[in-house]
Design a protein around this motif. Structure first.
Motif, mmCIF file in Angstrom:
data_model
loop_
_atom_site.group_PDB
_atom_site.id
_atom_site.type_symbol
_atom_site.label_atom_id
_atom_site.label_comp_id
_atom_site.label_asym_id
_atom_site.label_seq_id
_atom_site.Cartn_x
_atom_site.Cartn_y
_atom_site.Cartn_z
ATOM 1 N N ILE A 148 16.708 88.633 37.978
ATOM 2 C CA ILE A 148 18.105 88.967 38.253
ATOM 3 C C ILE A 148 18.935 88.688 37.004
ATOM 4 N N GLN A 149 19.720 89.705 36.599
ATOM 5 C CA GLN A 149 20.497 89.599 35.365
ATOM 6 C C GLN A 149 21.983 89.863 35.640
ATOM 7 N N PRO A 150 22.890 89.214 34.878
ATOM 8 C CA PRO A 150 24.318 89.493 35.034
ATOM 9 C C PRO A 150 24.694 90.835 34.413
ATOM 10 N N ALA A 151 25.553 91.558 35.084
ATOM 11 C CA ALA A 151 25.968 92.875 34.580
ATOM 12 C C ALA A 151 26.696 92.769 33.249
ATOM 13 N N GLU A 152 27.341 91.626 32.993
ATOM 14 C CA GLU A 152 28.123 91.480 31.762
ATOM 15 C C GLU A 152 27.306 91.742 30.510
ATOM 16 N N LEU A 153 26.040 91.296 30.521
ATOM 17 C CA LEU A 153 25.205 91.508 29.339
ATOM 18 C C LEU A 153 24.996 92.997 29.068
ATOM 19 N N TRP A 154 24.770 93.755 30.134
ATOM 20 C CA TRP A 154 24.560 95.188 29.988
ATOM 21 C C TRP A 154 25.860 95.911 29.622
ATOM 22 N N GLN A 155 26.980 95.361 30.040
ATOM 23 C CA GLN A 155 28.266 95.932 29.637
ATOM 24 C C GLN A 155 28.520 95.682 28.155
ATOM 25 N N GLU A 156 28.060 94.538 27.660
ATOM 26 C CA GLU A 156 28.176 94.251 26.232
ATOM 27 C C GLU A 156 27.392 95.259 25.397
ATOM 28 N N SER A 157 26.174 95.562 25.826
ATOM 29 C CA SER A 157 25.333 96.478 25.050
ATOM 30 C C SER A 157 25.746 97.932 25.221
ATOM 31 N N GLY A 158 26.537 98.219 26.271
ATOM 32 C CA GLY A 158 26.953 99.590 26.534
ATOM 33 C C GLY A 158 26.005 100.362 27.414
ATOM 34 N N GLY A 177 22.040 104.566 34.693
ATOM 35 C CA GLY A 177 21.923 105.497 35.812
ATOM 36 C C GLY A 177 21.527 104.836 37.117
ATOM 37 N N LEU A 178 21.158 105.694 38.081
ATOM 38 C CA LEU A 178 20.894 105.239 39.437
ATOM 39 C C LEU A 178 19.586 104.485 39.590
ATOM 40 N N GLU A 179 18.720 104.495 38.564
ATOM 41 C CA GLU A 179 17.479 103.737 38.660
ATOM 42 C C GLU A 179 17.731 102.230 38.672
ATOM 43 N N MET A 180 18.888 101.810 38.173
ATOM 44 C CA MET A 180 19.211 100.391 38.161
ATOM 45 C C MET A 180 19.676 99.944 39.546
ATOM 46 N N LEU A 181 19.052 98.896 40.066
ATOM 47 C CA LEU A 181 19.442 98.335 41.356
ATOM 48 C C LEU A 181 20.570 97.328 41.125
ATOM 49 N N ARG A 182 21.781 97.719 41.469
ATOM 50 C CA ARG A 182 22.963 96.885 41.262
ATOM 51 C C ARG A 182 23.269 96.105 42.526
ATOM 52 N N ILE A 183 23.560 94.820 42.362
ATOM 53 C CA ILE A 183 23.835 93.958 43.503
ATOM 54 C C ILE A 183 25.057 93.077 43.190
ATOM 55 N N ARG A 195 27.400 86.152 46.102
ATOM 56 C CA ARG A 195 28.406 85.670 47.062
ATOM 57 C C ARG A 195 29.766 85.410 46.414
ATOM 58 N N HIS A 196 29.774 85.276 45.078
ATOM 59 C CA HIS A 196 31.037 85.076 44.363
ATOM 60 C C HIS A 196 31.617 86.388 43.838
ATOM 61 N N ASP A 197 31.048 87.483 44.336
ATOM 62 C CA ASP A 197 31.512 88.822 43.991
ATOM 63 C C ASP A 197 31.283 89.166 42.517
ATOM 64 N N ARG A 198 30.246 88.542 41.925
ATOM 65 C CA ARG A 198 29.867 88.864 40.550
ATOM 66 C C ARG A 198 28.844 89.990 40.560
ATOM 67 N N ASN A 199 29.003 90.923 39.654
ATOM 68 C CA ASN A 199 28.065 92.042 39.562
ATOM 69 C C ASN A 199 26.779 91.586 38.878
ATOM 70 N N MET A 200 25.663 91.825 39.557
ATOM 71 C CA MET A 200 24.335 91.454 39.068
ATOM 72 C C MET A 200 23.431 92.682 39.160
ATOM 73 N N GLU A 235 15.990 93.928 27.225
ATOM 74 C CA GLU A 235 16.557 93.900 25.878
ATOM 75 C C GLU A 235 17.812 93.017 25.797
ATOM 76 N N GLU A 236 18.688 93.142 26.769
ATOM 77 C CA GLU A 236 19.933 92.376 26.744
ATOM 78 C C GLU A 236 19.680 90.874 26.891
ATOM 79 N N VAL A 237 18.807 90.504 27.819
ATOM 80 C CA VAL A 237 18.551 89.076 28.055
ATOM 81 C C VAL A 237 17.925 88.422 26.828
ATOM 82 N N ILE A 238 16.933 89.079 26.234
ATOM 83 C CA ILE A 238 16.274 88.472 25.074
ATOM 84 C C ILE A 238 17.225 88.412 23.879
ATOM 85 N N THR A 239 18.107 89.396 23.743
ATOM 86 C CA THR A 239 19.093 89.361 22.656
ATOM 87 C C THR A 239 20.057 88.204 22.847
#
Length: 439
Positions: free
Chosen positions: A74-84, A90-96, A99-104, A111-115
């Motif tokens: 499970i990864q935070p959406a913020e990292l992927w927003q940083e990379s663009g 696309g729709l292949e990504m399972l977005r969740i 409970r704190h209403d954070r996008n994951m 790539e984003e996590v290791i960077t």
């Protein structure tokens, strides 16, 4: 392992949902069971194969100095927003949402996590190169999951990442991984041809897919027939000698091989019967993408001149769970799977033709103990069922060797030894059977 104690729910009939050979045989051999569309439980037989493949992949990564770690699913959406890439993937990504209403999201790649890991702890050019990998479950929400584990939604993948100070160093990392992949697939007993490929959502300007030729492959591929005879083990190549390694890679790639996206018929250098036009199964993919992630995410180091430099990166994936299906597609017959010895769930199937007969039981217990003492994986069919059922199951699950013990053979001082791949059967002494399998 005694088959009477082993969970092996084989099927006589092919399930209607299975469209290709590997899916049919994995279901019939009791290797997997579907939980939901494109999501499978790995049963004991299938899991043993999966772990064997994983270990070979791990050993070849370790051999080139790649460091193993483990990143979250499970990864935070913020990292992927940083990379663009958050919206682009696309729709292949399972977005969740937690409970704190954070996008994951459930990671389709890392790539984003290791960077992020790199940028938090590496500051100087003296701390590179870095080469890291993990073997972790991924999720891609395929619109039409099919072909069993070949195109599932949840899958096990080895993904590695390289960080270097300049282009030349990053190309050396790419070449090291290229060789490691060639050696990995050679050890697995398959010919995986490296083909010039599209970079897709990963990005970059240099990419090769490793393709196993198969009629049931998902995409069209084109290559020179010379690839069929080419040695890809890289014997004698010095990983630390950039010139030597670069020369081997370039020599290896001198013959044409390209995926459908990169094949331009009017520019193809191979013509006539020398060009193989078929389908293929992708089992690995390597990318060089330079500063695609390091620049937007601030993964920089201080260079020798004291200036900040964005690192050059690459990523390298192997579909570990997909390889199980690909190996079956490449090696089977009308009776079932034929496993290469390196990844077989057990090396030997021991068949007792008359369970309950004192002589047969004693002989089987003796050879079962000797095989275990010799550290040879053995599956002992001690079930009290008809011989035909035992033979059918052993052929179906595809163990490399079968030792058959029955009253007539014992009376003559022999056992039957069968090689699953060649189909060769021979009556030999028990000692001779053990020696041949041990060799």
């Amino acid at each position: 392992m005694r088959l009477s104690q082993f969970f092996l729910p084989t099927l006589k009939e092919t399930p209607s949902e299975a469209q290709i050979v590997s899916h049919r045989l994995m279901l019939r051999a009791g290797m997997v069971r579907q939980l939901s569309a494109g999501i499978y439980s790995w049963l004991p037989l299938g899991y043993r194969v999966l772990k064997k493949i994983e270990q070979i992949v791990r050993e070849e990564q370790d051999a080139i100095g790649c460091n193993e770690l483990l990143m979250p699913t499970i990864q935070p959406a913020e990292l992927w927003q940083e990379s663009g890439r958050y919206e682009d993937y696309g729709l292949e990504m399972l977005r969740i949402t937690d409970r704190h209403d954070r996008n994951m999201l459930f990671g389709p790649t890392n790539e984003e996590v290791i960077t992020d890991i790199f940028r938090k702890d590496v500051r100087s050019y003296k701390q590179v190169p870095q080469l890291m990998y993990h073997i972790q479950w991924k999720f891609r929400d395929e619109i039409r999951p099919r072909f069993g584990v070949m195109r599932g939604r949840e899958f096990l993948m080895k993904d590695a990442y390289s960080f270097d100070i300049d282009y030349e160093s990053s190309r050396h990392a790419y070449n090291k991984m290229f060789l490691a992949y060639c050696r990995t697939f050679s050890r697995l007993g398959v010919k995986a041809i490296p083909m010039v490929a599209d970079t897709g959502p990963i990005g970059g300007d240099l990419s090769h897919e490793f393709i196993i030729l198969a009629d049931t492959g998902e995409s069209e591929v084109f290559c020179d027939k010379k690839w069929l005879e080419k040695d890809l083990t890289g014997q004698g190549v010095d990983l630390n000698d950039r010139t030597n390694l670069e020369g081997w890679v370039q020599k290896t790639l001198q013959d044409y091989a390209a995926t459908e996206e990169k094949h331009v018929p009017e520019n193809c250098p191979v013509a006539g019967d020398d060009l193989i036009a078929t389908r293929g199964i992708e089992v690995g993919h390597i990318f060089h993408f330079g500063t695609k992630y390091s620049e937007p995410m601030g993964a920089t180091v201080l260079g020798p001149d004291g200036k900040e430099v964005p690192v050059m990166m690459g990523s390298y994936g192997i579909g570990v769970s997909r390889l199980v299906g690909a190996l079956i597609e490449a090696s089977h017959d009308e009776n079932g799977i034929i496993w290469p010895e390196e990844v077989a769930p057990f090396r030997v199937g021991l068949i007792n033709l008359r369970t309950g007969d004192d002589a047969c039981d004693a002989a089987c217990e003796d050879i079962y103990g000797k095989l275990k003492n010799a550290k040879i994986d053995v599956l002992y069919d001690d079930r009290d069922i008809r011989a035909g059922g035992k033979f059918a199951d052993m052929d179906l699950i595809g163990l490399p060797w079968q030792i058959v013990i029955g009253p007539k053979g014992l009376a003559n001082g022999v056992v039957e030894l069968k090689n699953r791949k060649s189909g060769e059967r021979s009556e030999v002494t028990l000692e001779a059977a053990l020696n041949r399998i041990g060799a």
